[in-house]
Design a protein around this motif. Structure first.
Motif, PDB file in Angstrom:
ATOM      1  N   LEU A 129      32.080   9.945  -5.437  1.00 35.78           N
ATOM      2  CA  LEU A 129      32.880  10.926  -4.933  1.00 35.78           C
ATOM      3  C   LEU A 129      33.592  10.463  -2.709  1.00 35.78           C
ATOM      4  CD1 LEU A 129      34.052  13.518  -3.642  1.00 35.78           C
ATOM      5  CD2 LEU A 129      31.677  14.367  -3.380  1.00 35.78           C
ATOM      6  N   ASP A 130      32.529   9.501  -2.628  1.00 39.25           N
ATOM      7  CA  ASP A 130      32.521   8.109  -2.361  1.00 39.25           C
ATOM      8  C   ASP A 130      33.393   8.030  -1.605  1.00 39.25           C
ATOM      9  OD1 ASP A 130      31.262   7.117  -3.357  1.00 39.25           O
ATOM     10  OD2 ASP A 130      29.692   6.368  -1.361  1.00 39.25           O
ATOM     11  N   GLN A 131      34.315   7.557  -2.581  1.00 40.80           N
ATOM     12  CA  GLN A 131      34.726   6.583  -2.641  1.00 40.80           C
ATOM     13  C   GLN A 131      36.651   6.991  -2.700  1.00 40.80           C
ATOM     14  OE1 GLN A 131      34.179   4.638  -7.275  1.00 40.80           O
ATOM     15  NE2 GLN A 131      34.360   2.947  -5.804  1.00 40.80           N
ATOM     16  N   LEU A 132      36.460   8.219  -3.180  1.00 37.34           N
ATOM     17  CA  LEU A 132      37.168   9.126  -2.874  1.00 37.34           C
ATOM     18  C   LEU A 132      38.208   9.788  -1.255  1.00 37.34           C
ATOM     19  CD1 LEU A 132      37.006  11.245  -6.128  1.00 37.34           C
ATOM     20  CD2 LEU A 132      38.518   8.821  -5.730  1.00 37.34           C
ATOM     21  N   LEU A 133      36.768  10.001  -0.673  1.00 36.50           N
ATOM     22  CA  LEU A 133      36.834  10.309   0.844  1.00 36.50           C
ATOM     23  C   LEU A 133      37.506   8.945   1.389  1.00 36.50           C
ATOM     24  CD1 LEU A 133      33.423  12.790   0.384  1.00 36.50           C
ATOM     25  CD2 LEU A 133      35.618  13.779   0.901  1.00 36.50           C
ATOM     26  N   ASP A 134      36.338   7.712   1.223  1.00 35.14           N
ATOM     27  CA  ASP A 134      37.215   6.942   1.596  1.00 35.14           C
ATOM     28  C   ASP A 134      38.284   6.291   1.679  1.00 35.14           C
ATOM     29  OD1 ASP A 134      34.031   6.706   2.907  1.00 35.14           O
ATOM     30  OD2 ASP A 134      33.294   5.382   1.724  1.00 35.14           O
ATOM     31  N   SER A 135      39.148   6.695   0.878  1.00 41.70           N
ATOM     32  CA  SER A 135      40.467   6.497   0.614  1.00 41.70           C
ATOM     33  C   SER A 135      41.335   7.246   1.086  1.00 41.70           C
ATOM     34  CB  SER A 135      40.397   5.540  -0.804  1.00 41.70           C
ATOM     35  OG  SER A 135      40.142   6.416  -1.848  1.00 41.70           O
ATOM     36  N   GLY A 136      40.455   8.499   1.860  1.00 40.34           N
ATOM     37  CA  GLY A 136      42.049   9.350   1.395  1.00 40.34           C
ATOM     38  C   GLY A 136      41.942  10.005   0.112  1.00 40.34           C
ATOM     39  N   ARG A 137      41.689  10.079  -0.883  1.00 45.27           N
ATOM     40  CA  ARG A 137      42.082  10.430  -1.644  1.00 45.27           C
ATOM     41  C   ARG A 137      41.666  11.645  -2.195  1.00 45.27           C
ATOM     42  NH1 ARG A 137      41.232   6.137  -6.481  1.00 45.27           N
ATOM     43  NH2 ARG A 137      41.653   8.093  -7.605  1.00 45.27           N
ATOM     44  N   ALA A 138      40.457  12.348  -0.981  1.00 47.49           N
ATOM     45  CA  ALA A 138      39.960  13.197  -0.946  1.00 47.49           C
ATOM     46  C   ALA A 138      39.037  13.778  -0.013  1.00 47.49           C
ATOM     47  CB  ALA A 138      38.146  13.056  -2.262  1.00 47.49           C
ATOM     48  N   GLU A 139      39.783  14.671   0.568  1.00 41.55           N
ATOM     49  CA  GLU A 139      39.220  14.986   2.152  1.00 41.55           C
ATOM     50  C   GLU A 139      37.757  16.242   2.936  1.00 41.55           C
ATOM     51  OE1 GLU A 139      41.115  17.564   5.114  1.00 41.55           O
ATOM     52  OE2 GLU A 139      42.264  16.680   3.753  1.00 41.55           O
ATOM     53  N   LEU A 140      36.820  16.031   3.358  1.00 41.33           N
ATOM     54  CA  LEU A 140      35.829  16.490   3.547  1.00 41.33           C
ATOM     55  C   LEU A 140      36.737  17.600   4.738  1.00 41.33           C
ATOM     56  CD1 LEU A 140      33.253  17.369   3.871  1.00 41.33           C
ATOM     57  CD2 LEU A 140      32.848  15.516   5.487  1.00 41.33           C
ATOM     58  N   VAL A 141      36.558  19.107   4.127  1.00 41.33           N
ATOM     59  CA  VAL A 141      37.573  20.107   4.463  1.00 41.33           C
ATOM     60  C   VAL A 141      36.018  20.817   5.501  1.00 41.33           C
ATOM     61  CG1 VAL A 141      38.478  22.853   4.841  1.00 41.33           C
ATOM     62  CG2 VAL A 141      39.062  21.305   3.143  1.00 41.33           C
ATOM     63  N   GLY A 142      36.948  20.683   6.937  1.00 41.59           N
ATOM     64  CA  GLY A 142      36.205  21.421   8.231  1.00 41.59           C
ATOM     65  C   GLY A 142      35.733  20.118   9.187  1.00 41.59           C
ATOM     66  N   GLY A 143      36.120  19.105   8.821  1.00 40.47           N
ATOM     67  CA  GLY A 143      35.287  17.902   8.770  1.00 40.47           C
ATOM     68  C   GLY A 143      34.345  17.463   8.693  1.00 40.47           C
ATOM     69  N   GLY A 144      33.042  17.100   9.566  1.00 39.62           N
ATOM     70  CA  GLY A 144      31.406  17.451   9.318  1.00 39.62           C
ATOM     71  C   GLY A 144      31.044  16.275   8.744  1.00 39.62           C
ATOM     72  N   THR A 145      30.340  15.440   8.191  1.00 47.31           N
ATOM     73  CA  THR A 145      30.190  14.251   8.110  1.00 47.31           C
ATOM     74  C   THR A 145      29.993  14.338   6.214  1.00 47.31           C
ATOM     75  OG1 THR A 145      27.540  13.574   8.382  1.00 47.31           O
ATOM     76  CG2 THR A 145      29.673  12.947   9.736  1.00 47.31           C
ATOM     77  N   ALA A 146      29.620  13.248   5.362  1.00 50.77           N
ATOM     78  CA  ALA A 146      29.226  13.361   4.435  1.00 50.77           C
ATOM     79  C   ALA A 146      27.850  13.410   3.921  1.00 50.77           C
ATOM     80  CB  ALA A 146      30.238  12.203   3.127  1.00 50.77           C
ATOM     81  N   GLY A 147      26.989  13.886   2.613  1.00 48.22           N
ATOM     82  CA  GLY A 147      25.550  14.455   3.010  1.00 48.22           C
ATOM     83  C   GLY A 147      24.587  13.298   1.716  1.00 48.22           C
ATOM     84  N   ASP A 148      24.027  13.456   1.079  1.00 50.94           N
ATOM     85  CA  ASP A 148      23.164  12.854   0.222  1.00 50.94           C
ATOM     86  C   ASP A 148      24.490  13.802  -1.274  1.00 50.94           C
ATOM     87  OD1 ASP A 148      21.393  11.111  -1.274  1.00 50.94           O
ATOM     88  OD2 ASP A 148      20.261  13.468  -2.303  1.00 50.94           O
ATOM     89  N   TRP A 149      24.925  15.010  -0.825  1.00 56.02           N
ATOM     90  CA  TRP A 149      26.019  15.652  -1.915  1.00 56.02           C
ATOM     91  C   TRP A 149      27.027  14.042  -2.288  1.00 56.02           C
ATOM     92  CZ3 TRP A 149      30.357  15.596   0.181  1.00 56.02           C
ATOM     93  CH2 TRP A 149      31.111  15.359   1.290  1.00 56.02           C
ATOM     94  N   VAL A 150      27.388  13.447  -1.986  1.00 59.22           N
ATOM     95  CA  VAL A 150      28.848  13.420  -1.794  1.00 59.22           C
ATOM     96  C   VAL A 150      28.709  11.831  -3.279  1.00 59.22           C
ATOM     97  CG1 VAL A 150      27.547  10.627  -0.978  1.00 59.22           C
ATOM     98  CG2 VAL A 150      30.210  11.297  -0.913  1.00 59.22           C
ATOM     99  N   HIS A 151      26.421  11.969  -4.064  1.00 56.79           N
ATOM    100  CA  HIS A 151      26.576  10.959  -4.832  1.00 56.79           C
ATOM    101  C   HIS A 151      26.050  11.922  -6.252  1.00 56.79           C
ATOM    102  CE1 HIS A 151      26.395   7.337  -2.295  1.00 56.79           C
ATOM    103  NE2 HIS A 151      24.690   8.266  -1.642  1.00 56.79           N
ATOM    104  N   LEU A 152      27.174  12.773  -5.973  1.00 59.55           N
ATOM    105  CA  LEU A 152      26.635  14.370  -6.975  1.00 59.55           C
ATOM    106  C   LEU A 152      27.041  13.807  -8.354  1.00 59.55           C
ATOM    107  CD1 LEU A 152      25.326  16.852  -7.813  1.00 59.55           C
ATOM    108  CD2 LEU A 152      27.698  17.975  -7.541  1.00 59.55           C
TER     109      LEU A 152
END
Length: 165
Positions: A129-152
């Motif tokens: 998931l962190d790779q998807l967020l970093d590459s723009g293939r996924a988006e964290l809705v509402g802004g904010g920062t990624a937490g430990d959940w990114v490794h789910l």
């Protein structure tokens, strides 16, 4: 891993064998046991394992997890088969996944928007998931920062099959 290593050991112990070719996963354990890791060559990386998740709830509840987390996934599907928002509640390596209406979503939970293609990669563990967020293939809705959940959705070992279908 042990069987794969023993098979290559058997092949390599024949005095008439100079070189062995084969297929293996990207994180091949064979490389780690070679006396000289430079003897291991990757000639190509091919993807012969494809997946299209048709039932998000059933598929992700059947899958194992290595950490606990709560997360909302908003999935967009070009065929509109699985489009919607899903609540993931993971505890003790098991997930409870439920499809929810947008008004039911807990605004305090992180929400990630992605497509059905990226969802399949998360299921198989071929992408994190962190790779998807970093590459723009996924988006964290509402802004904010990624937490430990990114490794789910991370897995101990990526899926592999040498058989095309």
């Amino acid at each position: 891993d042990a069987a794969r290593i023993k098979l290559f050991e058997y092949l390599g112990n024949h005095d008439l064998v100079e070189e062995v070719h084969g297929q293996g996963p990207v994180a091949d354990p064979l490389r780690q046991v070679l006396e000289n890791v430079r003897d291991y060559h990757v000639r190509s990386i091919d993807d012969v394992l494809w997946l299209r998740v048709l039932d998000v709830v059933a598929a992700f509840q059947a899958r194992g997890y290595q950490r606990d987390a709560r997360l909302l996934l908003s999935v967009s599907d070009r065929l509109e088969l699985i489009s919607g928002t899903y609540l993931f509640e993971v505890s003790d390596s098991r997930a409870t996944v439920s499809r929810i209406e947008d008004g039911q979503a807990d605004s305090g939970l992180p929400r990630v928007a992605l497509s059905e293609r990226e969802l399949a990669g998360l299921y198989l563990g071929t992408v994190q998931l962190d790779q998807l967020l970093d590459s723009g293939r996924a988006e964290l809705v509402g802004g904010g920062t990624a937490g430990d959940w990114v490794h789910l959705f991370n897995v101990a070992r990526e899926g592999f099959t040498p058989h095309g279908f």
